[in-house]
Write an enzyme that holds these catalytic residues in place. Structure first.
Site, PDB file in Angstrom:
ATOM      1  N   ASN A   1       0.876  -1.168   0.000  1.00  0.00           N
ATOM      2  CA  ASN A   1       0.000   0.000   0.000  1.00  0.00           C
ATOM      3  C   ASN A   1       0.916   1.222   0.000  1.00  0.00           C
ATOM      4  O   ASN A   1       1.444   1.612   1.033  1.00  0.00           O
ATOM      5  CB  ASN A   1      -0.886  -0.043   1.251  1.00  0.00           C
ATOM      6  CG  ASN A   1      -1.870   1.113   1.305  1.00  0.00           C
ATOM      7  OD1 ASN A   1      -1.798   2.042   0.504  1.00  0.00           O
ATOM      8  ND2 ASN A   1      -2.784   1.057   2.265  1.00  0.00           N
TER       9      ASN A   1
ATOM     10  N   ARG B   1      -2.466  -2.028  -3.608  1.00  0.00           N
ATOM     11  CA  ARG B   1      -3.679  -1.223  -3.448  1.00  0.00           C
ATOM     12  C   ARG B   1      -3.561  -0.030  -4.393  1.00  0.00           C
ATOM     13  O   ARG B   1      -2.579   0.710  -4.341  1.00  0.00           O
ATOM     14  CB  ARG B   1      -3.773  -0.723  -2.014  1.00  0.00           C
ATOM     15  CG  ARG B   1      -4.954   0.200  -1.848  1.00  0.00           C
ATOM     16  CD  ARG B   1      -4.997   0.808  -0.463  1.00  0.00           C
ATOM     17  NE  ARG B   1      -6.182   1.616  -0.334  1.00  0.00           N
ATOM     18  CZ  ARG B   1      -6.239   2.746   0.362  1.00  0.00           C
ATOM     19  NH1 ARG B   1      -5.197   3.177   1.015  1.00  0.00           N
ATOM     20  NH2 ARG B   1      -7.356   3.421   0.429  1.00  0.00           N
TER      21      ARG B   1
ATOM     22  N   HIS C   1     -12.666   2.993  -0.406  1.00  0.00           N
ATOM     23  CA  HIS C   1     -12.699   1.963   0.646  1.00  0.00           C
ATOM     24  C   HIS C   1     -13.380   0.688   0.145  1.00  0.00           C
ATOM     25  O   HIS C   1     -13.885  -0.105   0.933  1.00  0.00           O
ATOM     26  CB  HIS C   1     -13.489   2.420   1.899  1.00  0.00           C
ATOM     27  CG  HIS C   1     -12.853   3.512   2.695  1.00  0.00           C
ATOM     28  ND1 HIS C   1     -13.597   4.479   3.337  1.00  0.00           N
ATOM     29  CD2 HIS C   1     -11.563   3.779   2.981  1.00  0.00           C
ATOM     30  CE1 HIS C   1     -12.787   5.303   3.983  1.00  0.00           C
ATOM     31  NE2 HIS C   1     -11.540   4.902   3.781  1.00  0.00           N
TER      32      HIS C   1
ATOM     33  N   LEU D   1     -15.736   3.302   9.542  1.00  0.00           N
ATOM     34  CA  LEU D   1     -15.465   4.529  10.287  1.00  0.00           C
ATOM     35  C   LEU D   1     -14.032   4.507  10.790  1.00  0.00           C
ATOM     36  O   LEU D   1     -13.727   3.960  11.852  1.00  0.00           O
ATOM     37  CB  LEU D   1     -16.440   4.648  11.480  1.00  0.00           C
ATOM     38  CG  LEU D   1     -17.935   4.448  11.172  1.00  0.00           C
ATOM     39  CD1 LEU D   1     -18.758   4.519  12.450  1.00  0.00           C
ATOM     40  CD2 LEU D   1     -18.411   5.478  10.150  1.00  0.00           C
TER      41      LEU D   1
ATOM     42  N   ARG E   1     -11.768  15.526   7.257  1.00  0.00           N
ATOM     43  CA  ARG E   1     -12.541  15.936   6.071  1.00  0.00           C
ATOM     44  C   ARG E   1     -13.970  16.263   6.450  1.00  0.00           C
ATOM     45  O   ARG E   1     -14.555  15.595   7.309  1.00  0.00           O
ATOM     46  CB  ARG E   1     -12.553  14.826   5.010  1.00  0.00           C
ATOM     47  CG  ARG E   1     -11.207  14.512   4.442  1.00  0.00           C
ATOM     48  CD  ARG E   1     -11.293  13.413   3.385  1.00  0.00           C
ATOM     49  NE  ARG E   1     -10.070  12.640   3.395  1.00  0.00           N
ATOM     50  CZ  ARG E   1     -10.012  11.311   3.299  1.00  0.00           C
ATOM     51  NH1 ARG E   1     -11.118  10.611   3.152  1.00  0.00           N
ATOM     52  NH2 ARG E   1      -8.866  10.702   3.340  1.00  0.00           N
TER      53      ARG E   1
ATOM     54  N   MET F   1     -11.017   9.685  18.059  1.00  0.00           N
ATOM     55  CA  MET F   1     -12.287   9.499  18.765  1.00  0.00           C
ATOM     56  C   MET F   1     -12.083   9.204  20.254  1.00  0.00           C
ATOM     57  O   MET F   1     -12.917   9.556  21.082  1.00  0.00           O
ATOM     58  CB  MET F   1     -13.098   8.397  18.080  1.00  0.00           C
ATOM     59  CG  MET F   1     -14.529   8.289  18.536  1.00  0.00           C
ATOM     60  SD  MET F   1     -15.457   9.854  18.491  1.00  0.00           S
ATOM     61  CE  MET F   1     -15.899   9.984  16.763  1.00  0.00           C
TER      62      MET F   1
ATOM     63  N   GLY G   1     -11.148   1.732  12.501  1.00  0.00           N
ATOM     64  CA  GLY G   1     -10.678   2.155  13.829  1.00  0.00           C
ATOM     65  C   GLY G   1     -11.772   2.586  14.789  1.00  0.00           C
ATOM     66  O   GLY G   1     -11.851   2.103  15.926  1.00  0.00           O
TER      67      GLY G   1
ATOM     68  N   GLU H   1      -8.152  -5.214   4.917  1.00  0.00           N
ATOM     69  CA  GLU H   1      -7.978  -4.882   3.503  1.00  0.00           C
ATOM     70  C   GLU H   1      -6.799  -5.633   2.891  1.00  0.00           C
ATOM     71  O   GLU H   1      -6.842  -6.036   1.740  1.00  0.00           O
ATOM     72  CB  GLU H   1      -7.797  -3.368   3.351  1.00  0.00           C
ATOM     73  CG  GLU H   1      -9.103  -2.626   3.624  1.00  0.00           C
ATOM     74  CD  GLU H   1      -8.928  -1.130   3.805  1.00  0.00           C
ATOM     75  OE1 GLU H   1      -8.553  -0.712   4.923  1.00  0.00           O
ATOM     76  OE2 GLU H   1      -9.153  -0.389   2.850  1.00  0.00           O
TER      77      GLU H   1
HETATM   78  P1  AMP Z   1      -8.285   3.811  10.858  1.00  0.00           P
HETATM   79  O1  AMP Z   1      -8.231   4.926   9.860  1.00  0.00           O
HETATM   80  O2  AMP Z   1      -9.260   2.735  10.509  1.00  0.00           O
HETATM   81  O3  AMP Z   1      -6.927   3.282  11.224  1.00  0.00           O
HETATM   82  O4  AMP Z   1      -8.870   4.465  12.209  1.00  0.00           O
HETATM   83  C1  AMP Z   1      -8.121   5.394  12.947  1.00  0.00           C
HETATM   84  C2  AMP Z   1      -9.028   6.077  13.944  1.00  0.00           C
HETATM   85  O5  AMP Z   1      -9.666   5.090  14.786  1.00  0.00           O
HETATM   86  C3  AMP Z   1      -8.302   6.976  14.940  1.00  0.00           C
HETATM   87  O6  AMP Z   1      -8.136   8.266  14.404  1.00  0.00           O
HETATM   88  C4  AMP Z   1      -9.260   6.995  16.131  1.00  0.00           C
HETATM   89  O7  AMP Z   1     -10.186   8.046  15.973  1.00  0.00           O
HETATM   90  C5  AMP Z   1     -10.004   5.685  16.024  1.00  0.00           C
HETATM   91  N1  AMP Z   1      -9.670   4.735  17.094  1.00  0.00           N
HETATM   92  C6  AMP Z   1      -8.635   3.893  17.153  1.00  0.00           C
HETATM   93  N2  AMP Z   1      -8.677   3.167  18.307  1.00  0.00           N
HETATM   94  C7  AMP Z   1      -9.764   3.589  18.990  1.00  0.00           C
HETATM   95  C8  AMP Z   1     -10.362   3.247  20.236  1.00  0.00           C
HETATM   96  N3  AMP Z   1      -9.841   2.315  21.037  1.00  0.00           N
HETATM   97  N4  AMP Z   1     -11.500   3.886  20.601  1.00  0.00           N
HETATM   98  C9  AMP Z   1     -12.046   4.822  19.799  1.00  0.00           C
HETATM   99  N5  AMP Z   1     -11.526   5.191  18.616  1.00  0.00           N
HETATM  100  C10 AMP Z   1     -10.405   4.586  18.208  1.00  0.00           C
END
Ligand code: AMP
Length: 406
Positions: free
Chosen positions: A10, A92, A181, A210, A242, A284, A331, A385
């Site tokens: 990737n 990817r 995605h 998300l 965004r 989050m 995440g 992915e």
């Molecule tokens: P991703 O782009 O799928 O890697 O998701 C990243 C996002 O997941 C981070 O910016 C956080 O906002 C969220 N995240 C990761 N771990 C947690 C957690 N344990 N609780 C809540 N949000 C999380």
């Protein structure tokens, strides 16, 4: 074809993520990340499945150096790119336009088409191309397979894919909704069907991916019929940085009244909006901590995020007519119980509810979080992915290998 390993790459503009998988059993042999390519303080982190992770900081001036550094680490584990066990490299690729509806073995014509799509994916396709070309130079004899983020969404009907703007103008500039995605939406919708013990063809799913980027999709019988991202990954849900949906006239207003340039507004909407623009944080976990401590700006950001999410659940319920499951992934979707609870709260009339106890349980695998008697299943389904890219790559090279034999 004898090998059973697939290397998944990737390639971003300043980073390369990789995983080496063995498709005989789906085992992960190694994974890693090279960051800050072409910047000061480049970093590599390499984690073999059966050994300690290794990290180093140094100079990685370009993608060629990044892939060579990755290859050297794999060599140290006896997993080198020269191994006859390696069947293919799966890449990817973010934008495949309308042409690429399936994973595709890369040749010169495919490279040219990915290049032709740069105007609609200026941030991503150039880096993806560099990754493919560099990998080709390292192993010219090996099939390189492009797996497109947009491919799963090419089944959207024109009614969902077209913007209501002048058709000639739109077509002249390839302006339409492509969605992104897709690898995740494909994987998660299929895994959701498996969790329900049903065939993907029989199941309608709303997938909520998300992460820092976020998108929703409506999947009818295994085929995508609508998704929230559009020409670019800016449309749709509120994301980490965004804006998601805005009135397009916001842009003209900021130009005419705010004196901002197109590039400044592009940066505003992509990098300084969403959760970070609303409350200064895009993680989050931190936002929930602030909400729990009574922080009003974080509370408003959370409410706007949830309001948008709920609107998309309702919209895709209407698009699908019948919904069997809502699946949370990535995440935030996999880890944030408060987001899942709030997104579904008040939707009992649609047959949607979460069980507080099940929702609070942390776990690795796919699981149901709706009450046992719920009309619609609500599920947490971890996305993968890399596994999906490897599986599609392996299936394709196996198929073409078999065709060559006959
Ligand atoms: P991703 O782009 O799928 O890697 O998701 C990243 C996002 O997941 C981070 O910016 C956080 O906002 C969220 N995240 C990761 N771990 C947690 C957690 N344990 N609780 C809540 N949000 C999380």
């Amino acid at each position: 074809m004898s090998g059973s390993r697939v290397l998944v790459l990737n390639s971003g503009s300043s980073s390369v993520k990789y995983q080496l998988l063995d498709m005989r059993d789906g085992g992960r042999l190694a994974m890693g990340l090279v960051e800050r390519i072409g910047e000061s303080g480049s970093r590599l982190k390499h984690s073999p499945a059966d050994g300690e992770s290794r990290e180093w900081n140094g100079s990685v001036p370009d993608h060629d150096a990044a892939l060579k550094a990755m290859a050297a680490e794999l060599d140290r584990d006896g997993l080198g790119l020269g191994s006859p066990e390696l069947a293919a490299i799966g890449h990817r690729v973010v934008h495949g336009g309308l042409r690429f509806t399936e994973p595709t073995v890369v040749d010169d014509a495919v490279l040219a088409e990915i290049e032709r799509l740069i105007p609609v994916a200026p941030l991503h396709n150039p880096a993806n191309l560099t990754g493919i070309r560099t990998a080709q130079a390292l192993r010219p004899d090996l099939p390189q397979v492009a797996v497109f983020d947009t491919a799963f969404h090419t089944t959207m009907p024109e009614s969902a894919a077209r913007y209501a703007i002048d058709v000639e103008t739109a077509d002249a500039h390839r302006v339409r909704r492509y969605g992104f995605h897709g690898t995740s939406h494909a994987y998660v919708s299929r895994e959701t069907a498996r969790l329900l013990g049903r065939a993907p063809e029989d199941v309608n799913v709303i997938v909520l991916h998300l992460g820092n980027g976020a998108s929703a999709s409506a999947v009818r019988g295994g085929r995508c019929v609508d998704t929230s991202m559009g020409l670019t990954p800016l449309e749709g849900l509120v994301m980490g940085t965004r804006s998601g949906d805005t009135d397009p006239a916001v842009i003209f207003h900021l130009m005419r009244v705010g004196g901002m340039s197109a590039d400044e507004i592009d940066t505003l909407l992509n990098k300084r909006s969403g959760l970070i623009g609303l409350c200064g944080d895009n993680d989050m976990r931190e936002i929930r901590r602030r909400v729990d401590a009574g922080d009003e700006r974080a509370g408003l950001a959370f409410d706007i995020y949830i309001h948008r999410l709920k609107k998309y659940i309702g919209a895709y319920y209407a698009v699908l007519g019948r919904v069997d499951a809502v699946a949370f992934t990535a995440g935030v979707g996999e880890n944030s119980a408060p987001v899942r609870e709030a997104a579904v709260a008040g939707l009992e009339g649609l047959g949607l509810a979460v069980d507080g106890g099940l929702n609070a349980v942390r776990g690795d695998g796919a699981r149901l979080i709706s009450p046992a008697d719920a009309r619609v299943a609500v599920a947490v389904v971890p996305t993968d992915e890399e596994m999906e890219i490897a599986a599609q790559t392996y299936a394709l090279v196996n198929d073409s290998g078999n065709q060559n034999l006959t």
